[in-house]
Design an enzyme around this catalytic site. Structure first.
Site, short mmCIF file in Angstrom:
data_model
loop_
_atom_site.label_atom_id
_atom_site.label_comp_id
_atom_site.label_asym_id
_atom_site.label_seq_id
_atom_site.Cartn_x
_atom_site.Cartn_y
_atom_site.Cartn_z
N HIS A 49 121.46 -46.91 -28.14
CA HIS A 49 122.60 -46.17 -28.70
C HIS A 49 123.78 -46.31 -27.74
O HIS A 49 123.60 -46.30 -26.53
CB HIS A 49 122.25 -44.69 -28.88
CG HIS A 49 123.15 -43.97 -29.82
ND1 HIS A 49 124.39 -43.51 -29.44
CD2 HIS A 49 123.02 -43.69 -31.13
CE1 HIS A 49 124.97 -42.93 -30.48
NE2 HIS A 49 124.17 -43.03 -31.53
N ASP A 63 117.61 -43.65 -36.35
CA ASP A 63 117.26 -44.58 -37.43
C ASP A 63 115.81 -45.04 -37.35
O ASP A 63 115.23 -45.44 -38.36
CB ASP A 63 118.19 -45.80 -37.38
CG ASP A 63 119.59 -45.43 -37.81
OD1 ASP A 63 120.52 -45.61 -37.03
OD2 ASP A 63 119.73 -44.89 -38.92
C1 SDX Z 1 123.58 -45.53 -35.39
O1 SDX Z 1 127.58 -44.54 -32.64
C2 SDX Z 1 126.86 -43.67 -33.36
O2 SDX Z 1 126.96 -42.48 -33.21
C3 SDX Z 1 125.94 -44.32 -34.42
C4 SDX Z 1 124.91 -43.40 -35.08
C5 SDX Z 1 125.58 -42.36 -35.98
O3 SDX Z 1 124.97 -41.31 -36.21
O4 SDX Z 1 126.67 -42.68 -36.54
O5 SDX Z 1 124.15 -42.75 -34.06
C6 SDX Z 1 123.95 -44.19 -35.97
O6 SDX Z 1 124.24 -46.50 -35.68
C7 SDX Z 1 122.45 -45.59 -34.39
C8 SDX Z 1 122.22 -47.04 -33.83
C9 SDX Z 1 121.47 -47.84 -34.88
N1 SDX Z 1 121.41 -49.26 -34.49
C10 SDX Z 1 120.24 -49.83 -34.09
O7 SDX Z 1 119.17 -49.23 -33.94
C11 SDX Z 1 120.33 -51.34 -33.87
C12 SDX Z 1 119.61 -51.73 -32.57
N2 SDX Z 1 120.41 -51.21 -31.45
C13 SDX Z 1 121.43 -52.02 -30.93
O8 SDX Z 1 121.81 -53.17 -31.49
C14 SDX Z 1 122.30 -51.39 -29.87
O9 SDX Z 1 121.50 -50.65 -29.06
C15 SDX Z 1 123.46 -50.56 -30.38
C16 SDX Z 1 124.29 -51.34 -31.35
C17 SDX Z 1 122.98 -49.32 -31.03
C18 SDX Z 1 124.31 -50.19 -29.16
O10 SDX Z 1 124.82 -51.36 -28.67
P1 SDX Z 1 125.71 -51.39 -27.32
O11 SDX Z 1 125.95 -50.04 -26.78
O12 SDX Z 1 126.90 -52.25 -27.61
O13 SDX Z 1 124.74 -52.07 -26.29
P2 SDX Z 1 124.68 -53.63 -26.04
O14 SDX Z 1 124.54 -54.33 -27.35
O15 SDX Z 1 125.83 -53.97 -25.14
O16 SDX Z 1 123.28 -53.79 -25.24
C19 SDX Z 1 123.18 -53.51 -23.85
C20 SDX Z 1 121.94 -54.30 -23.41
C21 SDX Z 1 121.98 -55.79 -23.80
O17 SDX Z 1 121.14 -56.47 -22.90
P3 SDX Z 1 121.87 -57.28 -21.67
O18 SDX Z 1 123.02 -58.07 -22.26
O19 SDX Z 1 122.33 -56.16 -20.73
O20 SDX Z 1 120.76 -58.13 -21.09
O21 SDX Z 1 120.78 -53.77 -24.08
C22 SDX Z 1 120.23 -54.77 -24.93
C23 SDX Z 1 121.30 -55.82 -25.14
O22 SDX Z 1 120.72 -57.09 -25.42
N3 SDX Z 1 119.88 -54.11 -26.17
C24 SDX Z 1 118.76 -54.29 -26.85
C25 SDX Z 1 118.83 -53.39 -27.91
N4 SDX Z 1 119.98 -52.70 -27.86
C26 SDX Z 1 120.64 -53.15 -26.78
N5 SDX Z 1 117.71 -55.13 -26.67
C27 SDX Z 1 116.71 -55.05 -27.57
N6 SDX Z 1 116.70 -54.20 -28.62
C28 SDX Z 1 117.75 -53.36 -28.82
N7 SDX Z 1 117.74 -52.52 -29.85
#
Ligand code: SDX
Length: 428
Positions: A307, A365
């Site tokens: 998140h 989620d």
């Molecule tokens: C919702 O914002 C809100 O409030 C949203 C929400 C609401 O109520 O409106 O809470 C609802 O959207 C919840 C989130 C649902 N999405 C997911 O579950 C999709 C999977 N999660 C991600 O894709 C990710 O964690 C996000 C999109 C939620 C957050 O992304 P960020 O903050 O931009 O983090 P990032 O993509 O920059 O990741 C940081 C690191 C990366 O690794 P490195 O580049 O440091 O090596 O963490 C890794 C990413 O690759 N990473 C993951 C991951 N999420 C981040 N690796 C594996 N699985 C994941 N889910």
């Protein structure tokens, strides 16, 4: 705490004001930065940027705190219900008994769709994703209620209560109708005697001569799901609603843009992506361990984990997980292979340094996808359910923009990195 932040840039020293919120959040006010220095700030993804000041929701991601209008989500989940929370989010206070009955009566009165709106929804191909129908139909409400959908740089809020009730009441009926239409099933009509969640389930699952009456546990699980999704400050879809509202666009057009943003699998579409991920893992004969390795190698994403704001735990995930076990028990579901895989993924993510170091905890989620699957909500309706829950938040945030006489159109800057000036050749 200092009143200003000092910035030394080129040959200038600048004092930038500090803004402090009611919960102690601090911001450097850079509104005069470009005029004073020619510099802008750069913050791709807006992780460090406050887009507005808001009185609706407070989140402390480090401590896993979520409050709607000052009330902790845990207490609202325990003591309130979706309609009261929707009223709180939109109007700022929990309703009195009279306000609750007036609000509920408005929602019931506005639940049905006009014949031509039903024809509009029925015109979509059966293969259409319900989120596509919902986005189009939410905007379409402006065509059927033009007096509630005037676009004006000085928003006319005289009809706000009507527009808010129509958005809240119709989103649920449009959602259920989009499900029935895409399955070629006859449409059901709302029942005034049913509550909000019960009406939705009736619209979705009743068949001619056979009403669907949910068990109290199922109705309560849906009610809790909607309550937990009601608002979440400046997430991607809500920021989109505010962006569109800032241009003077009406509530229905702004909410439609919110539906479109929510559909993305990184945002509200994650609940559907969680089920698709678990199903793919199961069909590959994996117990989840291979998938975890793929995620750690960057070859896969653990949908339902991580998140942008919550870096400790998502308080909603904790609450929904608790209700999940009760709902399974009432449904008599004991062993479900997807559930076993989900539990393996959760255990791995909570113990493996790759996920711990990146603070990737299960988010709302992850469990909501599992709950809806257990409640036999079709997978392509998961994000639609999220949109129904989030409607009060979008309505409240749209109103906060529309009612602010100092509101300005949102127009971010950029840093251009494209080609430098060049001439078009004579012979193109
Ligand atoms: C919702 O914002 C809100 O409030 C949203 C929400 C609401 O109520 O409106 O809470 C609802 O959207 C919840 C989130 C649902 N999405 C997911 O579950 C999709 C999977 N999660 C991600 O894709 C990710 O964690 C996000 C999109 C939620 C957050 O992304 P960020 O903050 O931009 O983090 P990032 O993509 O920059 O990741 C940081 C690191 C990366 O690794 P490195 O580049 O440091 O090596 O963490 C890794 C990413 O690759 N990473 C993951 C991951 N999420 C981040 N690796 C594996 N699985 C994941 N889910």
């Amino acid at each position: 705490m200092p009143k200003t932040a000092s910035l030394k840039i080129d040959d200038q020293e600048l004092e930038l004001p500090i803004i402090v919120g009611s919960e102690g959040e601090k911001a450097v006010d850079v509104r005069k930065l470009r005029a004073s220095t020619g510099y802008i700030t750069f913050d791709e993804g807006f992780g460090n940027t406050g887009s507005c000041q808001s009185e609706i929701t407070f989140i402390n991601g480090e401590e896993g705190i979520l409050r709607y209008r000052g009330y902790p989500i845990e207490q609202l989940a325990d003591k309130s219900n979706f309609i009261d929370v929707a009223y709180l989010v939109i109007y700022g206070e929990l309703p009195t008994a009279d306000q609750r009955s007036a609000f509920s009566a408005r929602l019931s009165a506005e639940s049905d769709l006009t014949e031509d709106m039903v024809r509009f929804i029925s015109g979509f191909p059966k293969s259409t994703h319900p989120m596509s129908v919902l986005a189009a139909s939410m905007n379409g409400l402006g065509a059927y209620y033009p007096h509630l959908a005037t676009n004006n740089h000085k928003h006319d809020l005289g009809h706000f209560d009507d527009a808010a009730a129509i958005a809240m009441a119709k989103v649920r009926t449009i959602a259920a109708h989009s499900y029935r239409v895409t399955r070629g099933l006859p449409l059901n009509s709302p029942r005034a005697e049913y509550g909000y969640a019960e009406t939705f389930l009736h619209l979705m699952f009743s068949e001619p001569g056979q009403d669907y009456v949910p068990t109290p546990e199922v109705a309560s699980a849906i009610n809790l799901f909607l309550l937990l999704h009601a608002e979440h400050e400046q997430n991607c879809s809500t920021s989109t609603v505010r962006m569109v509202a800032s241009a003077g666009a009406n509530l229905f057009a702004s909410a439609s843009a919110g539906v479109s943003a929510l559909w993305g699998p990184l945002h509200g579409g994650a609940n559907q992506a969680v089920l698709e991920m678990l199903t793919a893992i199961h069909e590959a004969g994996d117990d989840g361990s291979k998938f975890i390795e793929a995620a750690k190698n960057g070859e896969a994403r653990l949908m339902g984990f991580g998140h942008r704001v919550y870096k400790n735990h998502d308080p909603r995930a904790k609450i929904i997980k608790g209700s999940f076990d009760k709902a399974l028990e009432s449904l008599g579901i004991i062993d479900d292979p997807l559930l076993d895989i989900a539990r393996n993924l959760e255990a791995a993510a909570l113990s493996d340094d790759y996920f711990i170091s990146r603070k990737l905890y299960p988010n709302v989620d992850f469990y909501s996808g599992l709950i809806m699957n257990a409640l036999k909500i079709p997978v392509d309706m998961f994000t639609v359910m999220f949109a129904i829950g989030r409607m009060p938040g979008w309505v409240a945030q749209w109103h906060e923009v529309a009612a602010n006489p100092k509101s300005k159109i949102n127009r971010p800057r950029q840093i251009y990195v494209g080609p430098t000036p060049r001439d078009v050749p004579d012979s193109v």
